[in-house]
Design a protein around this motif. Structure first.
Motif, short mmCIF file in Angstrom:
data_model
loop_
_atom_site.label_atom_id
_atom_site.label_comp_id
_atom_site.label_asym_id
_atom_site.label_seq_id
_atom_site.Cartn_x
_atom_site.Cartn_y
_atom_site.Cartn_z
N GLY A 119 0.79 -1.23 0.00
CA GLY A 119 0.00 0.00 0.00
C GLY A 119 0.82 1.27 0.00
O GLY A 119 0.31 2.34 0.36
N LYS A 120 2.09 1.18 -0.44
CA LYS A 120 2.97 2.36 -0.45
C LYS A 120 3.61 2.50 -1.82
O LYS A 120 4.84 2.60 -1.96
CB LYS A 120 4.04 2.24 0.64
CG LYS A 120 3.44 2.20 2.04
CD LYS A 120 4.51 2.21 3.11
CE LYS A 120 3.88 2.23 4.50
NZ LYS A 120 4.89 2.24 5.58
N GLU A 121 2.79 2.53 -2.84
CA GLU A 121 3.26 2.61 -4.22
C GLU A 121 4.03 3.91 -4.47
O GLU A 121 3.63 4.99 -4.02
CB GLU A 121 2.09 2.51 -5.18
CG GLU A 121 2.49 2.54 -6.65
CD GLU A 121 1.31 2.36 -7.58
OE1 GLU A 121 1.53 2.28 -8.80
OE2 GLU A 121 0.16 2.29 -7.08
N ILE A 122 5.13 3.78 -5.22
CA ILE A 122 5.94 4.94 -5.62
C ILE A 122 5.45 5.39 -6.98
O ILE A 122 5.49 4.63 -7.96
CB ILE A 122 7.43 4.58 -5.69
CG1 ILE A 122 7.93 4.02 -4.35
CG2 ILE A 122 8.25 5.80 -6.10
CD1 ILE A 122 7.92 5.03 -3.23
N SER A 123 4.97 6.63 -7.07
CA SER A 123 4.44 7.14 -8.34
C SER A 123 5.56 7.47 -9.30
O SER A 123 6.74 7.58 -8.92
CB SER A 123 3.60 8.39 -8.09
OG SER A 123 4.42 9.46 -7.64
N ALA A 124 5.22 7.66 -10.57
CA ALA A 124 6.20 8.02 -11.59
C ALA A 124 6.86 9.35 -11.25
O ALA A 124 8.06 9.55 -11.47
CB ALA A 124 5.52 8.10 -12.96
N GLN A 125 6.07 10.27 -10.70
CA GLN A 125 6.62 11.58 -10.32
C GLN A 125 7.63 11.42 -9.19
O GLN A 125 8.69 12.06 -9.20
CB GLN A 125 5.49 12.52 -9.89
CG GLN A 125 5.97 13.92 -9.55
CD GLN A 125 4.81 14.85 -9.18
OE1 GLN A 125 3.66 14.43 -9.14
NE2 GLN A 125 5.12 16.10 -8.90
N GLN A 126 7.31 10.57 -8.21
CA GLN A 126 8.24 10.35 -7.11
C GLN A 126 9.52 9.68 -7.61
O GLN A 126 10.61 10.01 -7.14
CB GLN A 126 7.58 9.47 -6.04
CG GLN A 126 6.49 10.17 -5.25
CD GLN A 126 5.76 9.22 -4.31
OE1 GLN A 126 5.32 8.13 -4.71
NE2 GLN A 126 5.64 9.62 -3.05
N LEU A 127 9.39 8.76 -8.57
CA LEU A 127 10.57 8.13 -9.15
C LEU A 127 11.48 9.15 -9.81
O LEU A 127 12.71 9.09 -9.69
CB LEU A 127 10.16 7.06 -10.17
CG LEU A 127 9.65 5.73 -9.63
CD1 LEU A 127 9.17 4.85 -10.78
CD2 LEU A 127 10.72 5.01 -8.84
N THR A 128 10.86 10.09 -10.52
CA THR A 128 11.63 11.14 -11.18
C THR A 128 12.38 11.99 -10.16
O THR A 128 13.56 12.31 -10.34
CB THR A 128 10.70 12.03 -12.02
OG1 THR A 128 10.06 11.24 -13.03
CG2 THR A 128 11.49 13.15 -12.70
N VAL A 129 11.69 12.35 -9.08
CA VAL A 129 12.32 13.16 -8.03
C VAL A 129 13.47 12.40 -7.39
O VAL A 129 14.56 12.96 -7.18
CB VAL A 129 11.29 13.56 -6.96
CG1 VAL A 129 11.98 14.22 -5.77
CG2 VAL A 129 10.24 14.50 -7.54
N LEU A 130 13.28 11.12 -7.08
CA LEU A 130 14.32 10.31 -6.46
C LEU A 130 15.53 10.20 -7.39
O LEU A 130 16.68 10.26 -6.95
CB LEU A 130 13.79 8.91 -6.14
CG LEU A 130 12.79 8.81 -4.98
CD1 LEU A 130 12.24 7.40 -4.88
CD2 LEU A 130 13.46 9.20 -3.66
#
Length: 222
Positions: A119-130
């Motif tokens: 239940g803690k999915e990493i969004s595409a936007q969060q992946l980009t930021v990381l």
């Protein structure tokens, strides 16, 4: 035009061949390099020292990353329950994802799937930021350069030939980021010291050579 830079290293020809075939199938230009033949001649026949590299154009790094991640799509339910990533905490999985360059595409994809199931999915936007944060972190120059500078000055005055090599290295050394970007290994202050070390080394080397020439001249004229 861009130059080829190292994308990944392989320890065996089997791994190298499989990856090269993937690149050929996708019409992605690449270059192969045998690290041993170029840099380790004395161990040219020692396979355990061999280091194979595949080089790509920097602009193709992201494309190849995406391709490998797509091919590494996994279903957590099909993975053995004792696989080590299942024991990772959420924080450890997020750290793994943020340091994608240190892990295989399989582990990178599986870490995301495990977080999603929790239940803690990493969004595409969060992946980009990381990814951007990781690039900024890796782009930072060496934190402690004073030892390089000290060694450089010692070499400049005592072993000027090696001082020249050290000065050039400090000035020109670069590292390749996971996105293909090339950045200086040392900060501006250290590169400035490298320039000074290079100049001192050149002057000392020239003086030593002149003194040796004068010595030879006087010996032959006695």
């Amino acid at each position: 035009m861009s130059e080829f830079v190292t994308y990944e290293k392989f320890a065996t020809t089997a791994e190298l061949k499989a990856f090269a075939e993937l690149l050929r199938a996708e019409n992605i230009p690449f270059e192969l390099e045998d690290d041993v033949e170029i840099f380790d001649v004395s161990f040219a026949n020692a396979n355990h020292h061999r280091d194979y590299r595949i080089k790509l154009y920097p602009e193709d790094f992201a494309r190849v990353d995406e391709l490998r991640n797509r091919l590494a799509e996994v279903d957590p339910d099909e993975i053995a329950p004792d696989y080590y990533l299942f024991q990772f905490t959420d924080e450890e999985l997020i750290d793994l994802i943020s340091k994608q360059d240190e892990w295989s595409p399989f582990d990178f994809q599986l870490a995301q799937k495990i977080l999603k199931k929790r239940g803690k999915e990493i969004s595409a936007q969060q992946l980009t930021v990381l990814k951007e944060q990781r690039m900024d972190e890796l782009a930072q120059p060496e934190k402690d350069d004073r030892y390089w500078v000290i060694i450089g000055y010692i070499l400049a005055f005592l072993f000027s030939f090696f001082g020249i090599i050290m000065g050039i290295y400090m000035l020109s050394s670069k590292k390749t980021l996971p996105n293909g970007q090339r950045v200086h290994s040392f900060n501006q202050s250290t590169r400035n010291s490298g320039m000074i070390i290079l100049l001192i080394s050149c002057v000392v080397f020239a003086l030593v050579m002149i003194l040796r020439l004068f010595r030879v001249f006087f010996i032959f004229n006695l």
